[in-house]
Design a protein around this motif. Structure first.
Motif, PDB file in Angstrom:
ATOM      1  N   TYR A  75     -42.379  14.749 -74.577  1.00 47.83           N
ATOM      2  CA  TYR A  75     -42.170  16.135 -75.016  1.00 47.83           C
ATOM      3  C   TYR A  75     -40.717  16.569 -74.874  1.00 47.83           C
ATOM      4  CZ  TYR A  75     -42.732  21.181 -75.292  1.00 47.83           C
ATOM      5  OH  TYR A  75     -42.595  22.494 -75.635  1.00 47.83           O
ATOM      6  N   GLU A  76     -40.104  16.301 -73.727  1.00 47.76           N
ATOM      7  CA  GLU A  76     -38.752  16.783 -73.458  1.00 47.76           C
ATOM      8  C   GLU A  76     -37.690  16.129 -74.333  1.00 47.76           C
ATOM      9  OE1 GLU A  76     -40.917  15.904 -71.278  1.00 47.76           O
ATOM     10  OE2 GLU A  76     -41.262  17.594 -69.909  1.00 47.76           O
ATOM     11  N   ARG A  78     -38.017  15.429 -77.594  1.00 47.97           N
ATOM     12  CA  ARG A  78     -38.157  15.752 -79.023  1.00 47.97           C
ATOM     13  C   ARG A  78     -36.986  16.594 -79.499  1.00 47.97           C
ATOM     14  NH1 ARG A  78     -43.407  18.862 -80.019  1.00 47.97           N
ATOM     15  NH2 ARG A  78     -42.437  20.106 -78.381  1.00 47.97           N
ATOM     16  N   PRO A  80     -35.329  19.329 -82.359  1.00 53.01           N
ATOM     17  CA  PRO A  80     -35.899  20.524 -82.987  1.00 53.01           C
ATOM     18  C   PRO A  80     -36.748  20.235 -84.219  1.00 53.01           C
ATOM     19  CG  PRO A  80     -33.664  20.969 -82.289  1.00 53.01           C
ATOM     20  CD  PRO A  80     -33.890  19.509 -82.043  1.00 53.01           C
ATOM     21  N   GLN A  82     -38.545  17.564 -84.858  1.00 61.33           N
ATOM     22  CA  GLN A  82     -39.851  17.045 -84.447  1.00 61.33           C
ATOM     23  C   GLN A  82     -40.699  18.146 -83.829  1.00 61.33           C
ATOM     24  OE1 GLN A  82     -39.969  13.745 -81.656  1.00 61.33           O
ATOM     25  NE2 GLN A  82     -42.203  13.804 -81.576  1.00 61.33           N
ATOM     26  N   ARG A  83     -40.076  19.048 -83.086  1.00 64.16           N
ATOM     27  CA  ARG A  83     -40.824  20.164 -82.495  1.00 64.16           C
ATOM     28  C   ARG A  83     -41.478  21.005 -83.589  1.00 64.16           C
ATOM     29  NH1 ARG A  83     -39.208  21.558 -76.980  1.00 64.16           N
ATOM     30  NH2 ARG A  83     -37.693  20.024 -76.245  1.00 64.16           N
ATOM     31  N   ASP A  86     -44.276  18.930 -85.253  1.00 64.17           N
ATOM     32  CA  ASP A  86     -45.464  18.871 -84.416  1.00 64.17           C
ATOM     33  C   ASP A  86     -46.256  20.169 -84.447  1.00 64.17           C
ATOM     34  OD1 ASP A  86     -44.686  16.338 -83.801  1.00 64.17           O
ATOM     35  OD2 ASP A  86     -44.328  16.702 -81.662  1.00 64.17           O
ATOM     36  N   PHE A  87     -45.548  21.307 -84.381  1.00 62.13           N
ATOM     37  CA  PHE A  87     -46.253  22.586 -84.359  1.00 62.13           C
ATOM     38  C   PHE A  87     -46.966  22.851 -85.676  1.00 62.13           C
ATOM     39  CE2 PHE A  87     -46.591  27.150 -85.068  1.00 62.13           C
ATOM     40  CZ  PHE A  87     -47.270  27.537 -83.917  1.00 62.13           C
ATOM     41  N   HIS A 149     -47.941  13.500 -81.852  1.00 63.42           N
ATOM     42  CA  HIS A 149     -47.680  14.928 -82.037  1.00 63.42           C
ATOM     43  C   HIS A 149     -48.047  15.669 -80.753  1.00 63.42           C
ATOM     44  CE1 HIS A 149     -48.300  13.458 -86.163  1.00 63.42           C
ATOM     45  NE2 HIS A 149     -47.436  14.394 -86.514  1.00 63.42           N
ATOM     46  N   SER A 150     -47.147  16.504 -80.304  1.00 59.74           N
ATOM     47  CA  SER A 150     -47.436  17.337 -79.136  1.00 59.74           C
ATOM     48  C   SER A 150     -48.053  18.640 -79.614  1.00 59.74           C
ATOM     49  CB  SER A 150     -46.150  17.624 -78.346  1.00 59.74           C
ATOM     50  OG  SER A 150     -45.662  16.440 -77.750  1.00 59.74           O
TER      51      SER A 150
END
Length: 231
Positions: A75-76, A78, A80, A82-83, A86-87, A149-150
């Motif tokens: 998670y840490e 990733r 922007p 990818q963030r 993922d969302f 994916h988180s």
């Protein structure tokens, strides 16, 4: 895996892009259907078209992330891009893709006149039907197994899905109020009570797919992803 991921994302971008083009400019329905199709809201009154645009935008984003972003289960680490990827995937893209396929083919198998009457076959190509109604499920499942994916906190993720469908339901009701016609034949056939029950059932089903995505993602990637604690 990086090259395969980028290749599949690119193929899906082209697949949806061409499908959208044909959907908008390549169909020639009979006059009675054309009037309804171009009436209030045009193609934007259909959830399937919303989903086509959503899937196209998501896989374009995923391809850009393949080139410029990251694809890490940590998670840490990733980036922007990818963030954002993922969302968007974990909320509206997965839930929307699954719901479109399950709801369409479920009603189609029960009584296709409720969702896609046989006369549509004369002007709506079979391949486009699968582009619109089958690929969404296939695409999101491939994506789920192909890339980590988180998922966000359940409250956040579920709220995003619920807001998306609430927005669409308000839009459908407004179209019926403004034009006097329901977007989907089944809503016109049902009495008021049955209509309310059907809409509530579809809303619960659609929103529940968020949890399905979370569950599958955890089974596939759960031991590798350092995710948020769930509420």
């Amino acid at each position: 895996m990086g090259f395969l991921s980028a290749l599949i994302h690119f193929i899906l971008v082209v697949h949806y892009g061409y499908g959208i083009h044909v959907y908008l400019f390549g169909l020639h329905p009979p006059e009675e259907f054309l009037k309804h199709r171009v009436a209030f809201g045009g193609p934007f009154k259909y959830l399937t078209f919303w989903d086509m645009l959503l899937q196209f935008a998501y896989f374009a984003l995923a391809f850009i992330n393949d080139v410029f972003g990251s694809n890490t289960p940590i998670y840490e680490k990733r980036k922007p891009l990818q963030r954002l990827r993922d969302f968007v995937f974990s909320t509206v893209v997965f839930a929307g893709g699954v719901f479109v396929t399950v709801s369409f083919w479920g009603l189609y198998l029960f009584d296709r006149n409720l969702i896609f009457p046989p006369i549509f076959d004369s002007w709506f190509p079979v391949w486009l039907n699968h582009n619109v109604h089958t690929t969404p499920l296939v695409g999101v499942l491939i994506e789920l197994y192909l890339n980590p994916h988180s998922f966000p906190r359940r409250r956040t993720g579920f709220s995003a899905v619920a807001l998306f469908y609430l927005t669409y339901l308000v839009w459908v009701c407004y179209i019926a109020y403004a034009s006097g016609h329901w977007v989907y034949p089944i809503l016109a056939y049902l009495p008021v009570g049955g209509r309310v029950a059907f809409i509530l059932l579809m809303s619960v089903l659609a929103s529940s797919f968020y949890f399905l995505g979370e569950t599958i993602n955890n089974k596939v990637w759960g031991t590798q992803i350092k995710a948020h604690k769930m509420d």
